[in-house]
Motif scaffolding. Sequence first.
Motif, PDB file in Angstrom:
ATOM      1  N   LEU A   1       0.815  -1.208   0.000  1.00 46.23           N
ATOM      2  CA  LEU A   1       0.000   0.000   0.000  1.00 46.23           C
ATOM      3  C   LEU A   1       0.858   1.272   0.000  1.00 46.23           C
ATOM      4  N   ARG A   2       1.965   1.258   0.702  1.00 47.53           N
ATOM      5  CA  ARG A   2       2.846   2.427   0.752  1.00 47.53           C
ATOM      6  C   ARG A   2       3.422   2.746  -0.629  1.00 47.53           C
ATOM      7  N   ASP A   3       3.811   1.699  -1.377  1.00 44.87           N
ATOM      8  CA  ASP A   3       4.320   1.903  -2.741  1.00 44.87           C
ATOM      9  C   ASP A   3       3.239   2.507  -3.641  1.00 44.87           C
ATOM     10  N   ILE A   4       2.013   2.033  -3.471  1.00 48.37           N
ATOM     11  CA  ILE A   4       0.909   2.551  -4.280  1.00 48.37           C
ATOM     12  C   ILE A   4       0.653   4.017  -3.950  1.00 48.37           C
ATOM     13  N   GLN A   5       0.654   4.356  -2.680  1.00 50.04           N
ATOM     14  CA  GLN A   5       0.445   5.747  -2.270  1.00 50.04           C
ATOM     15  C   GLN A   5       1.553   6.647  -2.811  1.00 50.04           C
ATOM     16  N   ASN A   6       2.788   6.191  -2.774  1.00 50.38           N
ATOM     17  CA  ASN A   6       3.901   6.971  -3.318  1.00 50.38           C
ATOM     18  C   ASN A   6       3.761   7.142  -4.831  1.00 50.38           C
ATOM     19  N   LEU A   7       3.289   6.102  -5.511  1.00 51.74           N
ATOM     20  CA  LEU A   7       3.065   6.193  -6.949  1.00 51.74           C
ATOM     21  C   LEU A   7       1.983   7.222  -7.261  1.00 51.74           C
ATOM     22  N   ILE A   8       0.915   7.229  -6.478  1.00 53.51           N
ATOM     23  CA  ILE A   8      -0.166   8.199  -6.675  1.00 53.51           C
ATOM     24  C   ILE A   8       0.355   9.618  -6.503  1.00 53.51           C
ATOM     25  N   LYS A   9       1.139   9.852  -5.456  1.00 57.31           N
ATOM     26  CA  LYS A   9       1.705  11.188  -5.218  1.00 57.31           C
ATOM     27  C   LYS A   9       2.623  11.603  -6.360  1.00 57.31           C
ATOM     28  N   PHE A  10       3.442  10.672  -6.833  1.00 61.48           N
ATOM     29  CA  PHE A  10       4.365  10.970  -7.925  1.00 61.48           C
ATOM     30  C   PHE A  10       3.612  11.350  -9.199  1.00 61.48           C
ATOM     31  N   VAL A  11       2.547  10.585  -9.524  1.00 64.60           N
ATOM     32  CA  VAL A  11       1.770  10.863 -10.729  1.00 64.60           C
ATOM     33  C   VAL A  11       1.066  12.212 -10.609  1.00 64.60           C
ATOM     34  N   ALA A  12       0.524  12.508  -9.430  1.00 65.75           N
ATOM     35  CA  ALA A  12      -0.170  13.779  -9.222  1.00 65.75           C
ATOM     36  C   ALA A  12       0.782  14.959  -9.415  1.00 65.75           C
ATOM     37  N   LYS A  13       2.008  14.824  -8.957  1.00 63.48           N
ATOM     38  CA  LYS A  13       2.986  15.906  -9.097  1.00 63.48           C
ATOM     39  C   LYS A  13       3.540  16.009 -10.519  1.00 63.48           C
ATOM     40  N   SER A  14       3.533  14.904 -11.261  1.00 60.04           N
ATOM     41  CA  SER A  14       4.142  14.902 -12.587  1.00 60.04           C
ATOM     42  C   SER A  14       3.317  15.647 -13.626  1.00 60.04           C
ATOM     43  N   GLY A  15       2.020  15.784 -13.385  1.00 60.15           N
ATOM     44  CA  GLY A  15       1.165  16.469 -14.339  1.00 60.15           C
ATOM     45  C   GLY A  15       0.592  15.555 -15.407  1.00 60.15           C
ATOM     46  N   ALA A  16       0.867  14.258 -15.333  1.00 63.85           N
ATOM     47  CA  ALA A  16       0.308  13.310 -16.301  1.00 63.85           C
ATOM     48  C   ALA A  16      -1.186  13.160 -16.051  1.00 63.85           C
ATOM     49  N   SER A  17      -1.949  12.957 -17.116  1.00 66.78           N
ATOM     50  CA  SER A  17      -3.391  12.832 -16.938  1.00 66.78           C
ATOM     51  C   SER A  17      -3.808  11.387 -16.666  1.00 66.78           C
ATOM     52  N   GLU A  18      -3.033  10.424 -17.130  1.00 68.69           N
ATOM     53  CA  GLU A  18      -3.373   9.023 -16.887  1.00 68.69           C
ATOM     54  C   GLU A  18      -2.119   8.171 -16.940  1.00 68.69           C
ATOM     55  N   VAL A  19      -2.008   7.232 -15.993  1.00 68.70           N
ATOM     56  CA  VAL A  19      -0.881   6.308 -15.955  1.00 68.70           C
ATOM     57  C   VAL A  19      -1.439   4.914 -15.707  1.00 68.70           C
ATOM     58  N   LYS A  20      -0.991   3.939 -16.517  1.00 67.39           N
ATOM     59  CA  LYS A  20      -1.384   2.551 -16.324  1.00 67.39           C
ATOM     60  C   LYS A  20      -0.137   1.738 -16.033  1.00 67.39           C
ATOM     61  N   LEU A  21      -0.220   0.907 -15.006  1.00 66.88           N
ATOM     62  CA  LEU A  21       0.899   0.062 -14.620  1.00 66.88           C
ATOM     63  C   LEU A  21       0.379  -1.358 -14.507  1.00 66.88           C
TER      64      LEU A  21
END
Length: 157
Positions: free
Chosen positions: A3-23
């Motif tokens: 869960l911590r990795d997922i939360q960090n990924l969400i924060k990173f995507v939000a800061k990056s300005g990308a509109s959609e990311v699929k992993l």
Amino acid sequence: MDLRDIQNLIKFVAKSGASEVKLEMEDIKITIKTGTEKTETTIVQQAPLNLPQMPVMAQAGDTQVAPVAETAVSAESNYKEITSPIIGTFYRKPSPDKPVFVEVGDTISADTVVCMVEAMKLFNEIESEISGKIVKILVEDGTPVEFGQPLFLVDPS
């Protein structure tokens, strides 16, 4: 991935300005969609066959579920609503070259066809259950409607 990795990924995507990311990895699929006001995250995790499945859901930010739009009719109002009995697409005419079933100001009786709702390629005529005068049409022609959604306001007097 925990869960911590997922939360960090969400924060990173939000800061990056990308509109959609699929992993996609072997046992997990994550889709993160961001907008100007909200972040939406969908996580699908496949559990091994011998363990009970426990889905992991995570959301970032203050996402809110928007309620279904409701018609603002005061409690003192004597207007009655004609509602959609099914989910589908609302149509005011029987076909594009025909006139509309009812207009604002028309007087209707019980069993008067007021519109059509198309569901799964079937066109269902919607009949009024009340008599009165059409006061307001609440739905635009060709738009989707939900079960129980108000379609018309009728003055029964």
